[in-house]
Design a protein around this motif. Structure first.
Motif, PDB file in Angstrom:
ATOM      1  N   GLU A 259      17.625   9.079   5.553  1.00 19.32           N
ATOM      2  CA  GLU A 259      18.722   9.776   6.606  1.00 19.32           C
ATOM      3  C   GLU A 259      18.959   8.381   7.291  1.00 19.32           C
ATOM      4  O   GLU A 259      17.891   7.571   7.447  1.00 19.32           O
ATOM      5  N   PRO A 260      20.137   8.568   8.201  1.00 20.04           N
ATOM      6  CA  PRO A 260      20.455   7.336   9.032  1.00 20.04           C
ATOM      7  C   PRO A 260      19.415   7.144   9.813  1.00 20.04           C
ATOM      8  O   PRO A 260      19.147   5.918  10.387  1.00 20.04           O
TER       9      PRO A 260
ATOM     10  N   LYS B 282      14.533  -0.116  10.516  1.00 21.55           N
ATOM     11  CA  LYS B 282      14.948  -1.564  10.755  1.00 21.55           C
ATOM     12  C   LYS B 282      14.360  -2.004  11.961  1.00 21.55           C
ATOM     13  O   LYS B 282      13.957  -3.365  12.081  1.00 21.55           O
ATOM     14  N   ALA B 283      14.130  -1.136  13.053  1.00 18.82           N
ATOM     15  CA  ALA B 283      13.516  -1.445  14.292  1.00 18.82           C
ATOM     16  C   ALA B 283      11.981  -1.854  14.127  1.00 18.82           C
ATOM     17  O   ALA B 283      11.658  -3.025  14.756  1.00 18.82           O
ATOM     18  N   GLN B 284      11.188  -1.266  13.118  1.00 19.96           N
ATOM     19  CA  GLN B 284       9.950  -1.664  13.014  1.00 19.96           C
ATOM     20  C   GLN B 284       9.900  -3.199  12.327  1.00 19.96           C
ATOM     21  O   GLN B 284       8.846  -3.715  12.566  1.00 19.96           O
ATOM     22  N   LEU B 285      10.946  -3.375  11.358  1.00 18.36           N
ATOM     23  CA  LEU B 285      10.955  -4.874  10.649  1.00 18.36           C
ATOM     24  C   LEU B 285      11.258  -5.732  11.593  1.00 18.36           C
ATOM     25  O   LEU B 285      10.695  -6.822  11.485  1.00 18.36           O
TER      26      LEU B 285
END
Length: 150
Positions: A131-132, A139-142
């Motif tokens: 899901e988006p 992405k935020a965690q990475l």
């Protein structure tokens, strides 16, 4: 060997391996999607930076700026840029005010490629079957992990 060492060295418990193997899987998805654009994934990243920053005759982008955005040094970028230039997608030239600085501009062909590339992010997201909101959180965690490692 003791149990602690055995546990520490289990491949499936390594974050680095999860990132590495996921990167391989993602690269495979992008390789297929980018084939019709005749771009490699690193070339696609360069083109995204140029499209985003509107690199043209009025506002060329320096190689160092592209490198900052992609976390790449000029030795890695130069061969990528040469191939993009050979393909007619970009033009490079020395800055008039500083011969040491190389500026990059999109050609008409490079600007036109953007329209064909617009479907790539959605196709990659669909391939992930996430899901988006999941992708945004990942992405935020990475991004956070990359910053901590830097």
């Amino acid at each position: 060997m003791n149990n602690r060492t055995d546990t520490l060295l289990k491949l499936d418990l390594q974050v680095c391996f999860a990132l590495y193997s996921t990167n391989l899987a993602m690269a495979k998805v992008y390789r297929k999607l980018l084939r019709e654009l005749d771009l490699t994934y690193p070339q696609y990243l360069v083109m995204m930076v140029l499209w985003e920053e509107g690199a043209d005759d009025n506002a060329p982008l320096s190689v160092s700026r592209i490198g900052e955005r992609l976390f790449l040094d000029s030795a890695t970028l130069t061969p990528l840029l040469k191939r993009l230039e050979s393909a007619g997608l970009i033009a490079r030239r020395r800055a008039a005010d500083d011969e040491r600085r190389v500026e990059v501009r999109l050609t008409d062909q490079g600007r036109a490629l953007r329209e064909r590339a617009e479907a790539i992010p959605e196709a990659a997201a669909c391939a992930s079957q996430c899901e988006p909101e999941e992708l945004a959180a990942l992405k935020a965690q990475l991004d956070d992990l990359r910053q901590k490692l830097s």
